[in-house]
Design a protein around this motif. Structure first.
Motif, PDB file in Angstrom:
ATOM      1  N   ASN A 204      68.423  58.218  37.673  1.00 62.29           N
ATOM      2  CA  ASN A 204      69.579  57.865  36.856  1.00 62.29           C
ATOM      3  C   ASN A 204      70.033  56.428  37.165  1.00 62.29           C
ATOM      4  O   ASN A 204      70.445  56.124  38.291  1.00 62.29           O
ATOM      5  CB  ASN A 204      70.719  58.845  37.131  1.00 62.29           C
ATOM      6  N   GLN A 205      69.909  55.578  36.139  1.00 60.90           N
ATOM      7  CA  GLN A 205      70.227  54.162  36.352  1.00 60.90           C
ATOM      8  C   GLN A 205      71.604  53.821  35.785  1.00 60.90           C
ATOM      9  O   GLN A 205      72.061  54.402  34.803  1.00 60.90           O
ATOM     10  CB  GLN A 205      69.138  53.267  35.744  1.00 60.90           C
ATOM     11  N   ALA A 206      72.256  52.852  36.432  1.00 62.81           N
ATOM     12  CA  ALA A 206      73.591  52.419  36.014  1.00 62.81           C
ATOM     13  C   ALA A 206      73.555  51.115  35.236  1.00 62.81           C
ATOM     14  O   ALA A 206      74.489  50.815  34.494  1.00 62.81           O
ATOM     15  CB  ALA A 206      74.504  52.263  37.233  1.00 62.81           C
ATOM     16  N   SER A 207      72.465  50.353  35.382  1.00 63.23           N
ATOM     17  CA  SER A 207      72.386  49.078  34.667  1.00 63.23           C
ATOM     18  C   SER A 207      70.963  48.569  34.701  1.00 63.23           C
ATOM     19  O   SER A 207      70.317  48.557  35.754  1.00 63.23           O
ATOM     20  CB  SER A 207      73.317  48.041  35.323  1.00 63.23           C
ATOM     21  N   SER A 208      70.475  48.141  33.533  1.00 62.17           N
ATOM     22  CA  SER A 208      69.164  47.487  33.476  1.00 62.17           C
ATOM     23  C   SER A 208      69.393  46.100  32.871  1.00 62.17           C
ATOM     24  O   SER A 208      70.094  45.277  33.468  1.00 62.17           O
ATOM     25  CB  SER A 208      68.163  48.327  32.687  1.00 62.17           C
ATOM     26  N   TYR A 209      68.818  45.810  31.689  1.00 63.77           N
ATOM     27  CA  TYR A 209      69.043  44.485  31.097  1.00 63.77           C
ATOM     28  C   TYR A 209      70.468  44.376  30.575  1.00 63.77           C
ATOM     29  O   TYR A 209      70.950  45.235  29.827  1.00 63.77           O
ATOM     30  CB  TYR A 209      68.071  44.212  29.948  1.00 63.77           C
ATOM     31  N   ILE A 210      71.137  43.297  30.969  1.00 60.16           N
ATOM     32  CA  ILE A 210      72.452  42.968  30.444  1.00 60.16           C
ATOM     33  C   ILE A 210      72.702  41.481  30.683  1.00 60.16           C
ATOM     34  O   ILE A 210      72.367  40.957  31.751  1.00 60.16           O
ATOM     35  CB  ILE A 210      73.567  43.836  31.090  1.00 60.16           C
ATOM     36  N   CYS A 211      73.237  40.821  29.691  1.00 63.05           N
ATOM     37  CA  CYS A 211      73.484  39.377  29.809  1.00 63.05           C
ATOM     38  C   CYS A 211      74.791  39.148  30.568  1.00 63.05           C
ATOM     39  O   CYS A 211      75.888  39.328  30.020  1.00 63.05           O
ATOM     40  CB  CYS A 211      73.551  38.736  28.420  1.00 63.05           C
ATOM     41  N   ARG A 212      74.692  38.734  31.824  1.00 61.74           N
ATOM     42  CA  ARG A 212      75.872  38.453  32.632  1.00 61.74           C
ATOM     43  C   ARG A 212      75.474  37.640  33.859  1.00 61.74           C
ATOM     44  O   ARG A 212      74.286  37.483  34.165  1.00 61.74           O
ATOM     45  CB  ARG A 212      76.567  39.739  33.062  1.00 61.74           C
ATOM     46  N   LYS A 213      76.490  37.150  34.567  1.00 59.65           N
ATOM     47  CA  LYS A 213      76.244  36.446  35.818  1.00 59.65           C
ATOM     48  C   LYS A 213      76.267  37.438  36.971  1.00 59.65           C
ATOM     49  O   LYS A 213      76.603  38.604  36.796  1.00 59.65           O
ATOM     50  CB  LYS A 213      77.294  35.343  36.014  1.00 59.65           C
ATOM     51  N   ARG A 214      75.923  36.958  38.149  1.00 58.09           N
ATOM     52  CA  ARG A 214      75.842  37.847  39.308  1.00 58.09           C
ATOM     53  C   ARG A 214      77.190  38.494  39.585  1.00 58.09           C
ATOM     54  O   ARG A 214      78.228  37.835  39.559  1.00 58.09           O
ATOM     55  CB  ARG A 214      75.380  37.071  40.540  1.00 58.09           C
ATOM     56  N   ASN A 215      77.145  39.784  39.874  1.00 62.57           N
ATOM     57  CA  ASN A 215      78.343  40.571  40.177  1.00 62.57           C
ATOM     58  C   ASN A 215      79.379  40.501  39.064  1.00 62.57           C
ATOM     59  O   ASN A 215      80.578  40.676  39.295  1.00 62.57           O
ATOM     60  CB  ASN A 215      78.973  40.119  41.507  1.00 62.57           C
ATOM     61  N   SER A 216      78.915  40.201  37.835  1.00 65.32           N
ATOM     62  CA  SER A 216      79.775  40.159  36.642  1.00 65.32           C
ATOM     63  C   SER A 216      80.880  39.119  36.751  1.00 65.32           C
ATOM     64  O   SER A 216      81.928  39.233  36.106  1.00 65.32           O
ATOM     65  CB  SER A 216      80.392  41.541  36.381  1.00 65.32           C
ATOM     66  N   LYS A 217      80.659  38.051  37.534  1.00 66.97           N
ATOM     67  CA  LYS A 217      81.644  36.983  37.662  1.00 66.97           C
ATOM     68  C   LYS A 217      81.560  36.062  36.449  1.00 66.97           C
ATOM     69  O   LYS A 217      80.568  36.037  35.725  1.00 66.97           O
ATOM     70  CB  LYS A 217      81.426  36.193  38.952  1.00 66.97           C
ATOM     71  N   THR A 218      82.625  35.264  36.254  1.00 69.09           N
ATOM     72  CA  THR A 218      82.658  34.351  35.109  1.00 69.09           C
ATOM     73  C   THR A 218      81.929  33.044  35.398  1.00 69.09           C
ATOM     74  O   THR A 218      81.578  32.310  34.473  1.00 69.09           O
ATOM     75  CB  THR A 218      84.112  34.039  34.722  1.00 69.09           C
ATOM     76  N   ALA A 230      65.972  43.406  36.995  1.00 64.92           N
ATOM     77  CA  ALA A 230      66.766  44.208  37.929  1.00 64.92           C
ATOM     78  C   ALA A 230      67.150  45.552  37.322  1.00 64.92           C
ATOM     79  O   ALA A 230      67.237  45.710  36.100  1.00 64.92           O
ATOM     80  CB  ALA A 230      68.026  43.439  38.329  1.00 64.92           C
ATOM     81  N   ILE A 231      67.399  46.501  38.220  1.00 63.39           N
ATOM     82  CA  ILE A 231      67.890  47.822  37.822  1.00 63.39           C
ATOM     83  C   ILE A 231      68.751  48.370  38.952  1.00 63.39           C
ATOM     84  O   ILE A 231      68.485  48.129  40.135  1.00 63.39           O
ATOM     85  CB  ILE A 231      66.728  48.788  37.496  1.00 63.39           C
ATOM     86  N   ASP A 232      69.823  49.061  38.585  1.00 65.10           N
ATOM     87  CA  ASP A 232      70.715  49.697  39.560  1.00 65.10           C
ATOM     88  C   ASP A 232      70.506  51.208  39.504  1.00 65.10           C
ATOM     89  O   ASP A 232      70.610  51.815  38.426  1.00 65.10           O
ATOM     90  CB  ASP A 232      72.185  49.378  39.244  1.00 65.10           C
ATOM     91  N   ILE A 233      70.229  51.803  40.652  1.00 66.16           N
ATOM     92  CA  ILE A 233      70.001  53.250  40.741  1.00 66.16           C
ATOM     93  C   ILE A 233      71.280  53.909  41.232  1.00 66.16           C
ATOM     94  O   ILE A 233      71.751  53.618  42.341  1.00 66.16           O
ATOM     95  CB  ILE A 233      68.832  53.579  41.686  1.00 66.16           C
ATOM     96  N   ALA A 234      71.822  54.805  40.413  1.00 67.72           N
ATOM     97  CA  ALA A 234      73.079  55.474  40.771  1.00 67.72           C
ATOM     98  C   ALA A 234      72.846  56.820  41.452  1.00 67.72           C
ATOM     99  O   ALA A 234      73.580  57.199  42.379  1.00 67.72           O
ATOM    100  CB  ALA A 234      73.935  55.682  39.527  1.00 67.72           C
ATOM    101  N   SER A 235      71.812  57.536  41.002  1.00 71.86           N
ATOM    102  CA  SER A 235      71.559  58.865  41.588  1.00 71.86           C
ATOM    103  C   SER A 235      70.164  59.338  41.216  1.00 71.86           C
ATOM    104  O   SER A 235      69.483  58.726  40.387  1.00 71.86           O
ATOM    105  CB  SER A 235      72.604  59.884  41.102  1.00 71.86           C
ATOM    106  N   LEU A 236      69.757  60.454  41.826  1.00 77.82           N
ATOM    107  CA  LEU A 236      68.476  61.103  41.521  1.00 77.82           C
ATOM    108  C   LEU A 236      68.763  62.537  41.073  1.00 77.82           C
ATOM    109  O   LEU A 236      69.587  63.237  41.677  1.00 77.82           O
ATOM    110  CB  LEU A 236      67.571  61.118  42.756  1.00 77.82           C
ATOM    111  N   GLY A 237      68.093  62.908  39.994  1.00 81.89           N
ATOM    112  CA  GLY A 237      68.285  64.270  39.493  1.00 81.89           C
ATOM    113  C   GLY A 237      67.156  65.175  39.964  1.00 81.89           C
ATOM    114  O   GLY A 237      65.973  64.802  39.865  1.00 81.89           O
TER     115      GLY A 237
END
Length: 306
Positions: A204-218, A230-237
Motif C-alpha cells: 500500500n503506497q501513499a505517494s508515487s509520481y507527484i509534481c512538488r518539491k522535497r517534503n512538499s515545501k514551497t 520515488a514511492i512512499d510505502i505506508a503499509s503491507l496487506g
C-alpha cells in the motif's frame, strides 16, 4: 652849448622819424579756467585727440550695446547655478564608485526531464514482464518546473498476486527495483517474522509520481517524486490483516520490530535513498524510497532518530 642844442635837435628828429609798426605782437591770452574749476590747458600743450568710440557690438543672443563699456568697470558676470553635490550613495569612496548591493541570487532552474535511453527502457519492460508485474505504458508527462516522466508506466500489481494499491505511476526502473525488493526481501522476511498474517496480498503506497518539491515545501530542490523516481510505502496487506510501517528502534525486542528493521536495511540494496519511519518529522508513518543518482552510486539510508 650850441653843440648840446644840436644834439638834442638830432635826437628829436630821430625819435620823430621812427614810426611804430602798424601791428605789434599779440600778447598771450590770459589763461581761462575750465568750467569744472580746474586750470585750462596751456596753448603749447595740445590736448590728446579724443578716442574714436568703439562700434557698438552685439552680444550673443542679446541686444546691441549702445555704449562702450568704461575701462574702469568690468562687464557683469552672469550668475552660475551651483553644481549639486552627489548624494552619499553616489559619492565615490577613495576614488572608487560605491559597490552596488548584490541582488539575491535567483533560484537555479530545475533540471530537464530525464530522457530514457531507448535500449535500457526496452530491457526494463522485458524485466517487468518476466517478474510478473502488471503495468501499462502511459504517454509522456511534462507538468513544467522539471516535473515529468519521459516514458511512464502505471503499475497495478508489483508481483503476481501482490497488488500495488492504489495504482502507481513511476519510471520503469523504479517499478522494477520495487518489484525486486518485494520479491527478495519483503516476502522472505514476512514468512519468518509474520507467519500468523498469511500471504502478502498488497503493498500500500501513499505517494508515487507527484509534481512538488522535497517534503512538499514551497522552495528548495525538486522532489524525486516529481521525476517518477520515488514511492512512499505506508503499509503491507496480508491475508489476515495489515501491517503498518512503524518506528522500530534498535532496542525494540519484538519480532515486528525486527521485521521493520529488516525492511529498512534491505531497501538500501535496491534504492539510493531510504528514509525509515521516524527518520524525520515528515517521515513518521511511512518509508520513503527513491533512485536519485549520486556520485559513485552512493546510498543514503536513514534509520529512526534515537
Amino acid at each position: 652849448m650850441n653843440r648840446t642844442i644840436t644834439t638834442m635837435a638830432l635826437s628829436v628828429f630821430l625819435l620823430t622819424g621812427a614810426a611804430l609798426p602798424p601791428t605789434g605782437p599779440v600778447p598771450d591770452q590770459r589763461p581761462e579756467e575750465n568750467k569744472s574749476g580746474g586750470a585750462a590747458t596751456q596753448a603749447n600743450d595740445k590736448p590728446d585727440k579724443p578716442e574714436k568710440p568703439e562700434k557698438p557690438s552685439t552680444a550673443p543672443n542679446g541686444p546691441e550695446q549702445s555704449k562702450t563699456t568704461p575701462s574702469s568697470e568690468q562687464p557683469p558676470i552672469p550668475p552660475v547655478a551651483p553644481t549639486p553635490l552627489p548624494s552619499p550613495a553616489e559619492s565615490p569612496v577613495n576614488g572608487k564608485q560605491p559597490e552596488q548591493t548584490p541582488s539575491e541570487p535567483a533560484e537555479a532552474p530545475p533540471p530537464p526531464i530525464m530522457t530514457e535511453d531507448p535500449a535500457a527502457y526496452s530491457q526494463c519492460l522485458k524485466d517487468l514482464t518476466a517478474a510478473g508485474v502488471t503495468f501499462v505504458e502511459k504517454p509522456r508527462i511534462d507538468d513544467g518546473d522539471g516535473c515529468g516522466i519521459d516514458k511512464p508506466v502505471e503499475v497495478s500489481s508489483i508481483l503476481p498476486g501482490v497488488a500495488l494499491s492504489p495504482k502507481a505511476t513511476l519510471r520503469c526502473e523504479a517499478a522494477l527495483e520495487l518489484s525486486k525488493w518485494v520479491q527478495t526481501s519483503v516476502l522472505p522476511a514476512a514468512e519468518q517474522a509474520l507467519q500468523d498474517k498469511g500471504k502478502l496480498t498488497s503493498v500500500n503506497q501513499a505517494s508515487s509520481y507527484i509534481c512538488r518539491k522535497r517534503n512538499s515545501k514551497t522552495t528548495g530542490k525538486i522532489s524525486e517524486h516529481a521525476r517518477g523516481n520515488a514511492i512512499d510505502i505506508a503499509s503491507l496487506g496480508f491475508e489476515k490483516g495489515t501491517v503498518d510501517m512503524t518506528i522500530a528502534e534498535e532496542k525494540n525486542p519484538t519480532m515486528s520490530g525486527a521485521f521493520q528493521r529488516t525492511l529498512n536495511a534491505s531497501a538500501c540494496l535496491y534504492f539510493t535513498t531510504v528514509l525509515a519511519p521516524g527518520s524525520d518529522e515528515t517521515h513518521m508513518d511511512h518509508m520513503h524510497l527513491d533512485l536519485i543518482r549520486r556520485n559513485n552510486d552512493a546510498r543514503y539510508c536513514r534509520d529512526p532518530k534515537e
